[in-house]
Structures are given as structure tokens and as C-alpha cells.
Design a protein around this motif. Sequence first.
Motif, PDB file in Angstrom:
ATOM      1  N   PHE A 135       1.031  -1.167   0.126  1.00  0.00           N
ATOM      2  CA  PHE A 135       0.011   0.093   0.012  1.00  0.00           C
ATOM      3  C   PHE A 135       1.025   1.154  -0.131  1.00  0.00           C
ATOM      4  N   THR A 136       1.022   1.981  -1.061  1.00  0.00           N
ATOM      5  CA  THR A 136       1.899   3.155  -1.100  1.00  0.00           C
ATOM      6  C   THR A 136       1.057   4.363  -0.717  1.00  0.00           C
ATOM      7  N   GLN A 137      -0.338   4.295  -0.573  1.00  0.00           N
ATOM      8  CA  GLN A 137      -1.005   5.376   0.021  1.00  0.00           C
ATOM      9  C   GLN A 137      -1.934   4.849   1.227  1.00  0.00           C
ATOM     10  N   GLY A 138      -1.875   5.716   2.218  1.00  0.00           N
ATOM     11  CA  GLY A 138      -2.831   5.166   3.626  1.00  0.00           C
ATOM     12  C   GLY A 138      -2.034   4.892   4.792  1.00  0.00           C
ATOM     13  N   THR A 139      -0.745   4.543   4.419  1.00  0.00           N
ATOM     14  CA  THR A 139       0.178   3.971   5.550  1.00  0.00           C
ATOM     15  C   THR A 139       1.241   4.939   5.568  1.00  0.00           C
ATOM     16  N   GLU A 140       2.344   4.727   6.492  1.00  0.00           N
ATOM     17  CA  GLU A 140       3.347   5.412   6.785  1.00  0.00           C
ATOM     18  C   GLU A 140       4.487   4.929   6.298  1.00  0.00           C
ATOM     19  N   HIS A 141       4.315   3.332   5.857  1.00  0.00           N
ATOM     20  CA  HIS A 141       5.216   2.830   5.744  1.00  0.00           C
ATOM     21  C   HIS A 141       6.708   3.248   4.580  1.00  0.00           C
ATOM     22  N   PHE A 142       6.067   3.620   3.692  1.00  0.00           N
ATOM     23  CA  PHE A 142       7.250   4.126   2.642  1.00  0.00           C
ATOM     24  C   PHE A 142       7.581   5.478   3.024  1.00  0.00           C
ATOM     25  N   ASN A 143       7.033   6.273   3.539  1.00  0.00           N
ATOM     26  CA  ASN A 143       7.370   7.605   3.883  1.00  0.00           C
ATOM     27  C   ASN A 143       8.471   7.623   5.190  1.00  0.00           C
ATOM     28  N   ASP A 192       2.500   1.780  -7.973  1.00  0.00           N
ATOM     29  CA  ASP A 192       1.258   2.553  -8.344  1.00  0.00           C
ATOM     30  C   ASP A 192       0.856   1.963  -9.832  1.00  0.00           C
ATOM     31  N   ALA A 193       1.896   1.910 -10.600  1.00  0.00           N
ATOM     32  CA  ALA A 193       1.355   1.475 -12.059  1.00  0.00           C
ATOM     33  C   ALA A 193       0.961   0.326 -12.179  1.00  0.00           C
ATOM     34  N   ILE A 194       1.589  -0.671 -11.295  1.00  0.00           N
ATOM     35  CA  ILE A 194       0.773  -1.901 -11.291  1.00  0.00           C
ATOM     36  C   ILE A 194      -0.570  -2.223 -10.838  1.00  0.00           C
ATOM     37  N   ASP A 195      -0.997  -1.350  -9.662  1.00  0.00           N
ATOM     38  CA  ASP A 195      -2.136  -1.235  -9.169  1.00  0.00           C
ATOM     39  C   ASP A 195      -3.082  -0.599 -10.488  1.00  0.00           C
ATOM     40  N   ALA A 196      -2.716   0.205 -10.982  1.00  0.00           N
ATOM     41  CA  ALA A 196      -3.625   1.049 -12.130  1.00  0.00           C
ATOM     42  C   ALA A 196      -3.816  -0.005 -13.242  1.00  0.00           C
ATOM     43  N   ALA A 197      -2.780  -0.848 -13.501  1.00  0.00           N
ATOM     44  CA  ALA A 197      -3.023  -1.799 -14.541  1.00  0.00           C
ATOM     45  C   ALA A 197      -3.834  -2.957 -14.027  1.00  0.00           C
ATOM     46  N   LEU A 222      -5.995  -0.433  -3.786  1.00  0.00           N
ATOM     47  CA  LEU A 222      -6.993  -0.441  -2.771  1.00  0.00           C
ATOM     48  C   LEU A 222      -6.702   0.333  -1.641  1.00  0.00           C
ATOM     49  N   ASP A 223      -7.592   0.699  -0.885  1.00  0.00           N
ATOM     50  CA  ASP A 223      -7.717   1.682   0.423  1.00  0.00           C
ATOM     51  C   ASP A 223      -7.108   0.812   1.514  1.00  0.00           C
ATOM     52  N   VAL A 224      -6.592   1.192   2.562  1.00  0.00           N
ATOM     53  CA  VAL A 224      -6.168   0.368   3.515  1.00  0.00           C
ATOM     54  C   VAL A 224      -7.470  -0.249   4.381  1.00  0.00           C
ATOM     55  N   ALA A 225      -8.607   0.475   4.105  1.00  0.00           N
ATOM     56  CA  ALA A 225      -9.821  -0.071   4.674  1.00  0.00           C
ATOM     57  C   ALA A 225      -9.992  -1.347   4.251  1.00  0.00           C
ATOM     58  N   ALA A 226      -9.513  -1.976   3.082  1.00  0.00           N
ATOM     59  CA  ALA A 226      -9.859  -3.287   2.543  1.00  0.00           C
ATOM     60  C   ALA A 226      -9.214  -4.343   3.443  1.00  0.00           C
ATOM     61  N   VAL A 227      -7.939  -3.871   4.124  1.00  0.00           N
ATOM     62  CA  VAL A 227      -7.397  -4.952   5.307  1.00  0.00           C
ATOM     63  C   VAL A 227      -8.541  -5.049   6.215  1.00  0.00           C
ATOM     64  N   GLY A 228      -9.121  -3.991   6.861  1.00  0.00           N
ATOM     65  CA  GLY A 228      -9.938  -3.878   7.881  1.00  0.00           C
ATOM     66  C   GLY A 228     -11.454  -4.535   7.460  1.00  0.00           C
ATOM     67  N   ILE A 229     -11.872  -4.409   6.227  1.00  0.00           N
ATOM     68  CA  ILE A 229     -12.910  -5.150   5.940  1.00  0.00           C
ATOM     69  C   ILE A 229     -12.611  -6.649   5.820  1.00  0.00           C
ATOM     70  N   ALA A 230     -11.496  -7.095   5.120  1.00  0.00           N
ATOM     71  CA  ALA A 230     -11.124  -8.422   5.005  1.00  0.00           C
ATOM     72  C   ALA A 230     -10.998  -9.313   6.394  1.00  0.00           C
ATOM     73  N   VAL A 231     -10.453  -8.359   7.462  1.00  0.00           N
ATOM     74  CA  VAL A 231     -10.334  -8.988   8.777  1.00  0.00           C
ATOM     75  C   VAL A 231     -11.737  -9.383   9.425  1.00  0.00           C
ATOM     76  N   ARG A 232     -12.749  -8.401   9.549  1.00  0.00           N
ATOM     77  CA  ARG A 232     -13.909  -8.165   9.579  1.00  0.00           C
ATOM     78  C   ARG A 232     -14.750  -9.501   9.175  1.00  0.00           C
ATOM     79  N   ILE A 266      -5.398 -15.418   4.420  1.00  0.00           N
ATOM     80  CA  ILE A 266      -6.059 -14.531   3.205  1.00  0.00           C
ATOM     81  C   ILE A 266      -5.342 -13.659   2.687  1.00  0.00           C
ATOM     82  N   THR A 267      -5.515 -13.066   1.489  1.00  0.00           N
ATOM     83  CA  THR A 267      -4.513 -12.125   0.976  1.00  0.00           C
ATOM     84  C   THR A 267      -5.601 -10.750   0.365  1.00  0.00           C
ATOM     85  N   VAL A 268      -4.847  -9.853   0.476  1.00  0.00           N
ATOM     86  CA  VAL A 268      -5.431  -8.574   0.135  1.00  0.00           C
ATOM     87  C   VAL A 268      -4.589  -7.848  -0.598  1.00  0.00           C
TER      88      VAL A 268
END
Length: 305
Positions: A195-203, A232-237, A242-252, A266-268
Motif C-alpha cells: 500500500f503506497t497510500q494510506g500508510t506511513e510505511h514508505f514515508n 502504483d503503475a501495477i495497481d493502475a494496470a 486498494l484503500d487500507v480499509a480493504a484490510v480492515g474489511i477482510a479481517v472483519r 487470506i490475501t488482500v
Amino acid sequence: MSNTMNPPRIVLVTGAGSGIGRAVATTLAQAGDTVYAGMRDIDGRNRQRAVQLAALAAEEGLVLHVLELDVLSETSCRSALDQLLLEQGRIDVVVNNAGMLMSGVTEAFTPGQVAQVIDTNALSWLRVNRAALPAMRRQGGGTLVYIGSTTSRIHEPFLGPYVASKAAGDALAEVMGLEVRPFGIDSIIVAPGAFTQGTEHFNHAQGPADGAVLRQYGALPRRAAGLPARLDAIDAACGGALDVAAVGIAVREVLALAHGRRPARITVDAQQKGVEELDVLHQAKQAAFLTRMGLEDLLPASMRR
């Protein structure tokens, strides 16, 4: 969606101040669970995050508590679980999420740096589990959830220490899952892609400390800086990030499945790497060998023949 059919689960999420951890904590609280959002130094560096979570809980009427928890300290882990158990009397779900990223040429990281990322991304899971599992055994059940990574299956250059730490955590989680299953405890590894957006991992990624080694690699290290743009280019292709919310939904959603009938992994993954195909083969070989060893009862129901 509120969890009105069953009593609320008591959930602990580590590293819940931002990114995936915050998404998991808020999603489960919005589903009706009683959630403890663990983070360190809530009166100092993470004060603003703690205040923001408390404000969200008040605004939405969520049972979402901020809990002082430093996953690098066994004393802190035990103190946090003691407080939670004193207030709630049980712990139903632990989500091991806290982590850090290192990015750069692997040889240029010092052994101390690699030890640091393994401590944060793998040994922290053991510390938290050691604090929570005695209560789960007394209860006769519970669920351990781990936020792993697709990189533990498909490795990438320039992420050597991080990949090693996630692979180590993955192995610890799988083996501990086998060992706690007789006590009615489920174990689920959730493997997000990047996830290049929504987390502070890369920053906030830490780079290699040994500049002398790094210079010997010439222009190659500069390619590491381009990883987020390539992802980001692979995501677009593949249809969009995905938004990080997708991981929360997957856990739920995986927690909503019947206890004992949940998948082990499971994989997201917005990048669609194909990790799921590797998981199928891995689990089949794992199940076959444990069956030959007479240990098939330790496998999750989804892996038994």
C-alpha cells in the motif's frame, strides 16, 4: 454493520495509530466489537493519534479504547493485557499488526538494523502472544490474527531485511497456530500487498546505514526510490489501488466466519501477484506431511483431508 447477533468480541489491535492498524481497529469497532487500539507513547509522540481515535469513538458511538502498548517491551505487552483483562475479563481476538519497513540494498544494512526490523515485525508477535495466550487457554478459545505480507511468499529486491522479518513472523505464526489449536484458538495470517497510500510505511522507511557499502553498488540503489511509483503503475494496470480499509474489511469478514472454520490465510493484494496459488500448494504439502507425522489434528479444519 453492527454485530447485533452475538455479544461483542473483545479485540486488541497493535500498531493501531495509523495505516492498516487503525483501519482494522475502526472497522471492527464499527462492526460492534469492543476494541483496544494499542500504540506506544500515547502521552507523547502518539498523543495526537490517540486523541483523534478517541474523538472518532465519541462521534460514532464506538467502544474503542486507546491502550498504551509498546510491542518491543514484554513488560509493556503484559501490562497492556493485564489492563484489558481487568476491564473486560477476557480477550477474544488479538490482531498483531505493528511493524516497520526498511528499503535499500541489503548488504548495506548493518546487522543491528536487520535485528531491529526482525524484532519489530516478528518477535513483537511472540511478545504479544505470550501476554494474551494464557488468558485464551483459560477461556478455552480465542483468535490470533497476524498482518503479514505477500513479500513473505514472493520476494522483492531492495526489501531484504523487511522480507526476512515478515518471513520469520510468518513462520512463527504458522507454527504457533498449530500448537495452540488444541486449546480452541484459531490462527489467521492476513497478507496484504503493498500500500503506497494510506500508510506511513514508505514515508518512514529506514534506509541502509553503511554508506561505504552502498557506494559500491553504483547507480543501483537509486532504483529502490522508484518502487512506490512502479507499484502504483501495477495497481493502475490491475484495476486501481486498494484503500487500507480493504484490510480492515477482510479481517472483519474472516472473523465473521464460524470459529474453527476460518481459513488459515487470506490475501488482500491489489497487485495480484498470485500468492493465493502458492498458498494452496504450501498448505497441501504442509497438511500431507503433518498427516504422515500423525499430527493432522493440529491442522486447521480448512487444511484437513
